[in-house]
Design a protein around this motif. Structure first.
Motif, PDB file in Angstrom:
ATOM      1  N   SER A  44      -2.095   7.157   4.852  1.00  0.00           N
ATOM      2  CA  SER A  44      -2.706   5.942   5.436  1.00  0.00           C
ATOM      3  C   SER A  44      -1.957   5.500   6.682  1.00  0.00           C
ATOM      4  CB  SER A  44      -2.705   4.806   4.403  1.00  0.00           C
ATOM      5  OG  SER A  44      -3.510   5.132   3.288  1.00  0.00           O
ATOM      6  N   GLY A  45      -0.622   5.581   6.629  1.00  0.00           N
ATOM      7  CA  GLY A  45       0.181   5.138   7.778  1.00  0.00           C
ATOM      8  C   GLY A  45       0.004   6.020   8.993  1.00  0.00           C
ATOM      9  N   ASP A  93      -3.483  -0.626  11.233  1.00  0.00           N
ATOM     10  CA  ASP A  93      -2.746  -1.426  12.216  1.00  0.00           C
ATOM     11  C   ASP A  93      -1.299  -1.612  11.764  1.00  0.00           C
ATOM     12  OD1 ASP A  93      -2.788  -3.359  10.236  1.00  0.00           O
ATOM     13  OD2 ASP A  93      -4.389  -4.528  11.175  1.00  0.00           O
ATOM     14  N   GLN A  94      -0.508  -2.181  12.634  1.00  0.00           N
ATOM     15  CA  GLN A  94       0.925  -2.320  12.356  1.00  0.00           C
ATOM     16  C   GLN A  94       1.185  -3.317  11.226  1.00  0.00           C
ATOM     17  OE1 GLN A  94       2.960  -0.199  13.450  1.00  0.00           O
ATOM     18  NE2 GLN A  94       4.744  -1.101  12.409  1.00  0.00           N
ATOM     19  N   THR A  95       0.331  -4.273  11.096  1.00  0.00           N
ATOM     20  CA  THR A  95       0.495  -5.224   9.982  1.00  0.00           C
ATOM     21  C   THR A  95       0.374  -4.489   8.655  1.00  0.00           C
ATOM     22  OG1 THR A  95      -0.437  -7.034  11.300  1.00  0.00           O
ATOM     23  CG2 THR A  95      -0.402  -7.312   8.891  1.00  0.00           C
ATOM     24  N   GLY A  96      -0.589  -3.576   8.596  1.00  0.00           N
ATOM     25  CA  GLY A  96      -0.754  -2.771   7.383  1.00  0.00           C
ATOM     26  C   GLY A  96       0.461  -1.898   7.128  1.00  0.00           C
ATOM     27  N   ARG A  97       1.033  -1.334   8.200  1.00  0.00           N
ATOM     28  CA  ARG A  97       2.228  -0.492   8.054  1.00  0.00           C
ATOM     29  C   ARG A  97       3.427  -1.319   7.593  1.00  0.00           C
ATOM     30  NH1 ARG A  97       0.188   1.895  13.040  1.00  0.00           N
ATOM     31  NH2 ARG A  97      -0.741   3.945  12.555  1.00  0.00           N
ATOM     32  N   GLU A  98       3.529  -2.538   8.034  1.00  0.00           N
ATOM     33  CA  GLU A  98       4.637  -3.397   7.608  1.00  0.00           C
ATOM     34  C   GLU A  98       4.566  -3.662   6.102  1.00  0.00           C
ATOM     35  OE1 GLU A  98       7.268  -4.443   9.111  1.00  0.00           O
ATOM     36  OE2 GLU A  98       6.767  -3.614  11.090  1.00  0.00           O
ATOM     37  N   GLY A  99       3.341  -3.825   5.610  1.00  0.00           N
ATOM     38  CA  GLY A  99       3.189  -3.988   4.171  1.00  0.00           C
ATOM     39  C   GLY A  99       3.623  -2.730   3.417  1.00  0.00           C
ATOM     40  N   ILE A 131       7.628   0.740   0.288  1.00  0.00           N
ATOM     41  CA  ILE A 131       8.572   1.867   0.295  1.00  0.00           C
ATOM     42  C   ILE A 131       9.983   1.376  -0.046  1.00  0.00           C
ATOM     43  CG2 ILE A 131       9.689   3.606   1.747  1.00  0.00           C
ATOM     44  CD1 ILE A 131       6.874   4.358   1.044  1.00  0.00           C
ATOM     45  N   THR A 132      10.355   0.227   0.446  1.00  0.00           N
ATOM     46  CA  THR A 132      11.681  -0.339   0.137  1.00  0.00           C
ATOM     47  C   THR A 132      11.842  -0.548  -1.367  1.00  0.00           C
ATOM     48  OG1 THR A 132      11.798  -1.455   2.285  1.00  0.00           O
ATOM     49  CG2 THR A 132      13.228  -2.294   0.533  1.00  0.00           C
ATOM     50  N   GLU A 133      10.794  -1.039  -1.992  1.00  0.00           N
ATOM     51  CA  GLU A 133      10.828  -1.225  -3.445  1.00  0.00           C
ATOM     52  C   GLU A 133      10.876   0.141  -4.158  1.00  0.00           C
ATOM     53  OE1 GLU A 133      10.924  -2.743  -7.234  1.00  0.00           O
ATOM     54  OE2 GLU A 133      11.370  -3.671  -5.297  1.00  0.00           O
ATOM     55  N   LEU A 179       7.126   4.184   9.688  1.00  0.00           N
ATOM     56  CA  LEU A 179       6.100   3.165   9.486  1.00  0.00           C
ATOM     57  C   LEU A 179       6.466   1.892  10.252  1.00  0.00           C
ATOM     58  CD1 LEU A 179       5.408   3.557   5.644  1.00  0.00           C
ATOM     59  CD2 LEU A 179       3.719   3.913   7.473  1.00  0.00           C
ATOM     60  N   GLN A 180       7.744   1.558  10.187  1.00  0.00           N
ATOM     61  CA  GLN A 180       8.198   0.329  10.838  1.00  0.00           C
ATOM     62  C   GLN A 180       8.047   0.403  12.356  1.00  0.00           C
ATOM     63  OE1 GLN A 180      12.166  -0.727   9.495  1.00  0.00           O
ATOM     64  NE2 GLN A 180      11.506  -2.848   9.260  1.00  0.00           N
ATOM     65  N   SER A 181       8.273   1.584  12.914  1.00  0.00           N
ATOM     66  CA  SER A 181       8.165   1.745  14.371  1.00  0.00           C
ATOM     67  C   SER A 181       6.758   2.133  14.812  1.00  0.00           C
ATOM     68  CB  SER A 181       9.156   2.815  14.842  1.00  0.00           C
ATOM     69  OG  SER A 181       8.826   4.089  14.285  1.00  0.00           O
ATOM     70  N   GLY A 182       5.868   2.347  13.862  1.00  0.00           N
ATOM     71  CA  GLY A 182       4.499   2.718  14.197  1.00  0.00           C
ATOM     72  C   GLY A 182       4.376   4.136  14.723  1.00  0.00           C
TER      73      GLY A 182
END
Length: 295
Positions: free
Chosen positions: A97-98, A104-110, A115-117, A197-200
């Protein structure tokens, strides 16, 4: 002559009483204990056979217990790797998906937060304990927490030495999984995906992370497959040892245990013989005393 005859009769009666009493008490003890052999002299051949079978049974039980320990480690390890597989299947879905330009980047931030969890959970799984409360993936350093989470990676604190159980006089089995490097690499794969993901960076996700995730999932499948094969082997051996143990128990019982129906019949016969011996002796002593008086 009468006195010599009386001494002889007394000795004969006493011996007869002692013999019948001994047999009477022996059968009584057999019924009370349920065991046919009370002393080694009762059946030397049976005793020797019983000792041999008990030794073989004890060995079979020891190997069966080893297998139970190994089975526990293998099952707990498989559960941990199964959960890891579930985490990485989800990570793969997020990566696909990423990498999609429509995300969009908002979706990637989610996704980054998810991933952190996942990383936190992966470390917890990697630090799983087995049925004896030992760490599963620490090698032989079973009391040492194998993985420490740092800011961007994890450190492996265990070793790669095998945990071996004896499964027969000539065979052993390694029951632990040397997963130290695998978990370190798996965590790093999630870290790379999280950063991209964070950097898009959709290109890096599709070109690097997706392949890396597939590789991790493949490694997990291989390890789980190996565990599955060992569990099948363990179950086969356990069934075989249980069959042997049951056979030894049956054979030992046939040698040692009393046939209760026969023993009860023998008890009544021994009781009758003992009572008869007492009565005969009583009559004999009375007649001997009268002969002595008349003489």
């Amino acid at each position: 002559m009468n006195r010599i005859s009386t001494n002889y009769q007394y000795s004969s009666y006493s011996q007869n009483i002692a013999n019948t009493q001994q047999r009477y008490m022996q059968v009584q003890n057999q019924i009370g204990s349920g065991k046919r052999i009370q002393n080694p002299s009762d059946d030397p051949v049976g005793v020797a056979s019983s000792v041999t079978m008990r030794s073989l049974k004890s060995a079979a039980e020891r190997y069966q217990n080893n297998l139970k320990v190994g089975e526990g480690v293998l099952k707990f390890s498989e559960e941990a790797l199964s959960e890891s597989s579930t985490l990485f299947r989800r990570a793969y879905q997020l990566a696909v998906s990423g990498a999609n330009a429509a995300t969009d980047q908002t979706g990637r931030e989610g996704m980054v937060r998810e991933i952190t969890e996942m990383q936190r959970r992966l470390v917890a799984v990697a630090n799983s304990r087995g049925p004896s409360n030992n760490y599963l993936f620490a090698g032989q350093m079973v009391d040492t927490q194998p993985f420490t989470q740092n800011s961007t990676d994890i450190t492996f604190n265990g070793d790669t030495n095998p945990i071996i159980v004896q499964t027969s006089p000539s065979e052993t089995m390694q029951v632990n999984v040397n997963a130290g490097q695998m978990f370190v690499d798996a965590y790093a794969t999630l870290e790379s995906l999280k950063n991209n993901l964070q950097s898009g960076n959709a290109g890096a996700i599709s070109g690097i992370d997706i392949a890396a995730l597939q590789n991790v999932m493949h490694q997990l499948d291989v390890e789980r497959g190996g565990i599955g094969a060992k569990l099948q082997q363990v179950q086969t051996l356990q069934t075989d040892y249980q069959r042997r143990i049951d056979e030894f128990s049956k054979n030992i019982s046939e040698v040692e245990d009393v046939d209760m129906a026969s023993a009860i019949t023998e008890y009544h016969l021994a009781e009758t013989a003992y009572t008869a011996a007492l009565n005969v002796a009583s009559q004999g002593f009375r007649l001997s005393l009268m002969d002595f008086i008349r003489g």
